[in-house]
Write an enzyme that holds these catalytic residues in place. Structure first.
Site, PDB file in Angstrom:
ATOM      1  N   CYS A 131      -2.301   9.651   2.381  1.00  0.00           N
ATOM      2  CA  CYS A 131      -1.499   8.951   1.178  1.00  0.00           C
ATOM      3  C   CYS A 131      -2.824   9.339  -0.055  1.00  0.00           C
ATOM      4  O   CYS A 131      -2.304   9.254  -1.362  1.00  0.00           O
ATOM      5  CB  CYS A 131      -1.414   7.568   1.437  1.00  0.00           C
ATOM      6  SG  CYS A 131      -3.016   6.687   1.747  1.00  0.00           S
ATOM      7  N   GLU A 156       0.656  -1.118   0.091  1.00  0.00           N
ATOM      8  CA  GLU A 156      -0.228   0.070  -0.009  1.00  0.00           C
ATOM      9  C   GLU A 156       0.881   1.232  -0.005  1.00  0.00           C
ATOM     10  O   GLU A 156       1.539   1.669   1.171  1.00  0.00           O
ATOM     11  CB  GLU A 156      -0.948  -0.116   1.243  1.00  0.00           C
ATOM     12  CG  GLU A 156      -1.871  -1.287   1.191  1.00  0.00           C
ATOM     13  CD  GLU A 156      -3.157  -0.794   0.471  1.00  0.00           C
ATOM     14  OE1 GLU A 156      -3.399   0.303   0.002  1.00  0.00           O
ATOM     15  OE2 GLU A 156      -3.823  -1.881   0.100  1.00  0.00           O
TER      16      GLU A 156
END
Ligand code: NAD
Length: 468
Positions: A244, A210
């Site tokens: 993010c 991720e």
């Protein structure tokens, strides 16, 4: 002396004993996680405030309740997710039982970052425990207060023969990664992702990465600038921009920029007051290193909003930059702070080209009153996730997979996707021991007739016939 040997051996033995497999055991771990959140809410809020000046509002919304929702969903669906999944058969296997069994990988390593240090540790942990694995969690050493709670308090709520928290930075993690795990789930930056993938390759360990990157945000001329500004400013400044999936930069026409800048100023003042540094609702930069990096980015383009910083407080003001060049560092690296560059494009086509010339982002945003524009951006680009006319709301849906593509990552999780990520999908076929006469057509000596029959029997089709 390797500090991890004993812990890893303990967890491996627990997995081999089979104790993590029953649904009751998994549910008990998930309930433990739930109790951990409920009984330590204040402690966690304090830790998040110390690490990131996170407000109680943001902590509840993006760390605690989101983790709780994942636990609740897993508890409600655990038995259904664990069930063997029957699959369609061909004629040759009509009398057999064909199914996918979701079995735990074994010993799983979860490496988490500092920006959502609770959510990004517990989110994957829910999936790993629900899937019946033993887990080593390595939280970020940068978010120290949360790391301490995870290391000292969380294990008390879980079966410690099957779960451990280990501590350390890059060096210790490097040593940890020399060991063989059955699955590695990493959240962090793409450079470190490469290190993790290289280490995993030595043992052929499957991984989820991720990662991050620069998330474009296209703003069409046909939209209400104030609504767009509210949404972009909110999602850019949430957690002081250290998200993010935050919109990393805006692509719009010079005309839209002229309308958007005053609207962004209005939104920022409404949200954080005339002096954002004194707002209880704006977070701080995690470390001196990241503060210096961000301060460096303030010198590119022209500051039209904000631009202030205070080293003693790790404070960076919500900032908007215009006249930014594609080649400026602020357009080369993930910003990860409350700084929003605006890059001008002349058309939708040019915006799409701009996006497609870069690495595939983790998230992509498009704002327009014209749904055709949003749909065109969606159709002609690629990204981990996409949200039309808002910021990162798509990740609030556990029914959507969360993950990147290309350099923003591989694999995904959330909800059932987490369970599936941490489960090996085992292909199973159970055949009757008899019926040898029928099956004998496979064996030599071969004949053209047997071949015809076999090819027909092996043909893939969804066949519901019950005969043979
Ligand atoms: P990071 O990669 O520096 O750290 C993540 C983890 O890796 C930490 O536990 C850290 O201790 C460990 N680590 C760091 N350097 C290492 C090394 N050399 N060898 C082995 N392990 C090492 O990431 P970060 O700075 O904590 O987080 C910010 C990054 O994470 C940003 O790029 C952001 O986009 C990304 N991120 C992605 C997601 C997502 O869901 N895709 C979520 C949050 C953050």
């Amino acid at each position: 002396m390797d500090p991890f040997v004993d812990t890893l051996q303990r967890l491996r033995e627990a997995f081999v004993s089979g104790r993590t497999r029953p649904a009751e055991f998994r549910a008990a771990q998930l309930k433990g996680l739930s109790r951990f959140l409920q009984e330590n809410k204040q402690l966690l809020q304090e830790a998040l405030a110390q690490d990131l000046h996170k407000s109680a509002f943001e902590a509840e919304l993006s760390e605690i309740s989101i983790s709780q929702n994942e636990i609740n969903l897993a508890l409600r669906n655990l038995r259904a997710w664990m069930k063997d999944e029957k699959v369609s058969k061909n004629l040759a296997t009509q009398l057999d039982s064909a199914f996918i069994r979701k079995e735990p990988f074994g010993l799983v390593l979860i490496l988490s970052p500092w920006n959502y240090p609770l959510n990004l540790s517990l989110g994957p942990l829910v999936g790993a425990l629900a899937a019946g694995n033993c887990v080593v969690l390595k939280p970020s050493e940068i978010s120290k207060s949360t790391e301490k709670v995870l290391a000292e308090v969380l294990p008390r709520y879980l079966d410690q023969s099957c779960f451990a928290v280990v501590l350390g930075g890059p060096q210790e993690t490097g040593r940890l990664l020399e060991h063989k795990f059955d699955y590695i789930f990493f959240t962090g930056n793409p450079q470190v992702g490469k290190i993790i993938m290289t280490a995993a390759a030595k043992h052929l360990t499957p991984i989820t990465l991720e990662l991050g990157g620069k998330n474009p945000c296209y703003v069409d001329d046909n939209c209400d600038p104030q609504t767009v500004a509210n949404r972009v400013a909110f999602f850019r400044c949430f957690n002081a921009g250290q998200t993010c999936v935050a919109p990393d930069y805006v692509l719009c026409s010079p005309e839209m920029q002229a309308r958007l800048v005053p609207a962004l100023q209005s939104a920022i003042t409404r949200f954080y007051g005339d002096d954002p540094q004194s707002s209880p609702n704006l977070g701080r930069i995690i470390s001196e290193k990241h503060f210096q990096r961000l301060r460096g980015l303030l010198s590119f383009g022209r500051v039209v909003i904000g631009g202030q910083s205070d080293e003693s407080d790790l404070y960076i003001a919500p900032t908007v930059l215009v006249d930014v060049q594609e080649t400026d560092p602020v357009m080369q690296e993930e910003i990860f702070g409350p700084i929003l560059p605006i890059v001008n494009v002349r058309s939708l086509g040019q915006a799409i080209d701009f996006i497609n010339r870069r690495e595939k982002p983790l998230a992509l945003y498009a704002f327009s009153n014209n749904s055709q524009v949003v749909k065109r951006v969606l159709a002609q680009t690629s990204s981990g996730g996409f949200c039309g006319n808002d910021g990162f709301m798509h990740l609030t849906l556990a029914s959507l997979p969360f993950g990147g593509v290309g350099s923003s990552g591989m694999g995904n999780y959330h909800g059932k996707f987490s369970f599936d990520t941490f489960s090996h999908h085992r292909a199973c076929l159970l055949r009757p021991p008899g019926l040898e006469k029928i099956y004998a057509i496979r064996y030599p000596p071969h004949t053209p007739r047997n071949l015809r029959v076999l090819l027909m029997a092996l043909e893939t089709r969804s066949c519901s016939c019950t005969l043979l």
